[in-house]
Design a protein around this motif. Structure first.
Motif, short mmCIF file in Angstrom:
data_model
loop_
_atom_site.label_atom_id
_atom_site.label_comp_id
_atom_site.label_asym_id
_atom_site.label_seq_id
_atom_site.Cartn_x
_atom_site.Cartn_y
_atom_site.Cartn_z
N ARG A 110 47.36 22.01 49.67
CA ARG A 110 46.85 21.31 48.50
C ARG A 110 47.22 22.08 47.22
O ARG A 110 47.51 21.47 46.19
CB ARG A 110 45.33 21.14 48.59
CG ARG A 110 44.89 20.10 49.59
CD ARG A 110 45.16 18.70 49.11
NE ARG A 110 44.30 18.33 47.99
CZ ARG A 110 44.47 17.25 47.25
NH1 ARG A 110 45.51 16.44 47.46
NH2 ARG A 110 43.65 16.97 46.27
N THR A 111 47.20 23.40 47.30
CA THR A 111 47.62 24.21 46.15
C THR A 111 49.07 23.94 45.80
O THR A 111 49.44 23.76 44.63
CB THR A 111 47.42 25.70 46.44
OG1 THR A 111 46.05 25.94 46.80
CG2 THR A 111 47.76 26.54 45.21
N VAL A 112 49.94 23.89 46.84
CA VAL A 112 51.36 23.60 46.62
C VAL A 112 51.53 22.20 46.05
O VAL A 112 52.36 21.96 45.16
CB VAL A 112 52.16 23.78 47.92
CG1 VAL A 112 53.63 23.44 47.70
CG2 VAL A 112 52.03 25.20 48.44
N GLN A 113 50.76 21.26 46.57
CA GLN A 113 50.80 19.90 46.02
C GLN A 113 50.50 19.91 44.53
O GLN A 113 51.19 19.28 43.73
CB GLN A 113 49.77 19.01 46.73
CG GLN A 113 50.30 18.13 47.82
CD GLN A 113 49.29 17.07 48.22
OE1 GLN A 113 48.08 17.25 48.09
NE2 GLN A 113 49.79 15.95 48.73
N GLY A 114 49.42 20.62 44.17
CA GLY A 114 49.04 20.68 42.76
C GLY A 114 50.10 21.32 41.89
O GLY A 114 50.37 20.88 40.77
#
Length: 402
Positions: A110-114
């Protein structure tokens, strides 16, 4: 504005608005789609509510961090490469979320998505100002906000349907498909809008000095706060939807779409009004009108929470009306932000998005867990966030040209 703009895009203006709106909707779509599956994901991964909340705050903080660089990189290397690379990484990160087998893995992806999702919304703002003069840019910015509003209204319905009829993994496979489709469509359609004469050399030291110059500009920072912080008065409710809708209003996951129809309907209506007022009303008057609406709604929301039995029949429209006021003024403030540094619009968009997203992350990670179990606390916090933006606008409004 790029002097070659008329040759770069020959299709109707609304078609470019749709393309840019699709880029801008990647971020909120990544949030709203999986909210109805919060409890299911927590159960499947043996995660606590606090750990699940961190999948939101990690996304938002990653979004904020990389937003600091997306626009600046697009000033140096072009708008198109930054958009395409961002979409590629977003698609891969969505695959990672879909196959995550632990809450730690989900938080990481999710961090990479953000970190990748912000490229679309940051660079799309700069593209609008590359392609259009001020009044037309406001109309296009309003059209982007209007079209962009459709996605978060649809997202929870899609997410709720996929969760009920498949499982939570299917939600992230859906986001993978969205990322792939946008990557292909932008590869084929999106032109390079940064004029060669405006390309900036890539020097880390020079970038840091420019960032410092913007951060030390009271006018720039006040405009950024006026545009970004009031949004959290509405976004607070979006982040709290699992509790606000599930516990307070007793909605089933399939019913979450009513909330998003109200909030996004408000955004779309406000954006439509903003576009119609472009060139007909001064920036100060339009911005103040939006703030007056948000102020009145905040007072009404607090009063109803104090003296009336809680009901979806008034709680949801309050959020929608607040969103209307915000969407009416934010296209104007955003263009004022970009025009503070015409030679570095990408950087200005980056810093604006970074500050706004950092505020979103703090709201998600700190404020929402503190206030989400009380509807009165939600209403008071929403009003306080709106007042931050209002005071910031009052501090700078006299220096803005009518």
């Amino acid at each position: 504005m790029n002097p070659d703009a008329s040759r770069l895009w020959r299709a109707p203006r609304w078609a470019l608005s749709v393309l840019l709106a699709c880029l801008a909707m990647v971020g909120p779509f990544s949030i709203d789609t999986y909210l109805p599956a919060f409890s299911g994901i927590a159960s499947a991964l043996n995660a606590t509510p606090v750990q699940m909340q961190q999948t939101l705050s990690a996304y938002l903080l990653g979004f904020a961090f990389m937003n600091l660089f997306h626009g600046a990189l697009s000033d140096c290397f072009g708008r198109r490469p930054v958009v395409l690379i961002g979409l590629g990484i977003f698609t891969l990160a969505s695959v990672g979320c879909a196959i995550a087998s632990s809450i730690g893995q989900l938080v990481f992806w999710r961090t990479v998505q953000g970190m990748s999702a912000g490229a679309g919304i940051v660079v799309s703002r700069a593209i609008i100002r590359d392609m259009f003069p001020p009044a037309d840019a406001q109309r296009v910015m309003s059209q982007v906000t209007l079209f962009f509003g459709v996605a978060p209204a649809i997202a929870p319905m899609v997410g709720g349907f996929l969760f009920v009829h498949a499982d939570w993994h299917s939600i992230f496979w859906f986001l993978t498909a969205v990322g792939g489709a946008l990557l292909v469509s932008n590869w084929r359609l999106l032109p390079e809008t940064l004029h060669p004469t405006l390309v900036q050399p890539f020097h880390v030291g020079a970038l840091m000095r420019e960032y410092w110059r913007l951060c030390s500009s009271p006018k720039f920072m006040m405009l950024v706060l006026a545009s970004g912080i009031p949004f959290n008065g509405m976004f607070l409710y979006v982040l709290a939807t699992p509790v606000f809708l599930g516990e307070h209003l007793h909605f089933a996951p399939q019913q979450f779409f009513w909330f998003f129809l109200c909030s996004i309907g408000g955004i779309m209506a406000g954006a439509a009004v903003s576009g119609r007022l472009a060139g007909k009303m001064s920036p100060q008057r339009q911005i103040m009108r939006g703030f007056r609406i948000m102020f009145a709604v905040s007072v009404a929301n607090i009063s109803l929470n104090l003296f009336a039995p809680l009901s979806a029949f008034w709680a949801l429209p309050m959020v929608g009306l607040f969103a209307f006021g915000w969407a009416m003024m934010v296209p104007v403030v955003t263009l004022l932000v970009l025009d503070q540094v015409p030679e570095r619009r990408g950087m200005a968009s980056s810093l604006q998005a970074c500050i706004g997203s950092a505020a979103n992350g703090l709201v998600a990670g700190v404020l929402v867990p503190l206030v989400m179990h009380s509807t009165l606390a939600l209403a008071c916090t929403s009003a306080a966030l709106m007042l931050v933006g209002l005071f910031a606008w009052y501090g700078v409004r006299r220096s803005v040209v009518s």
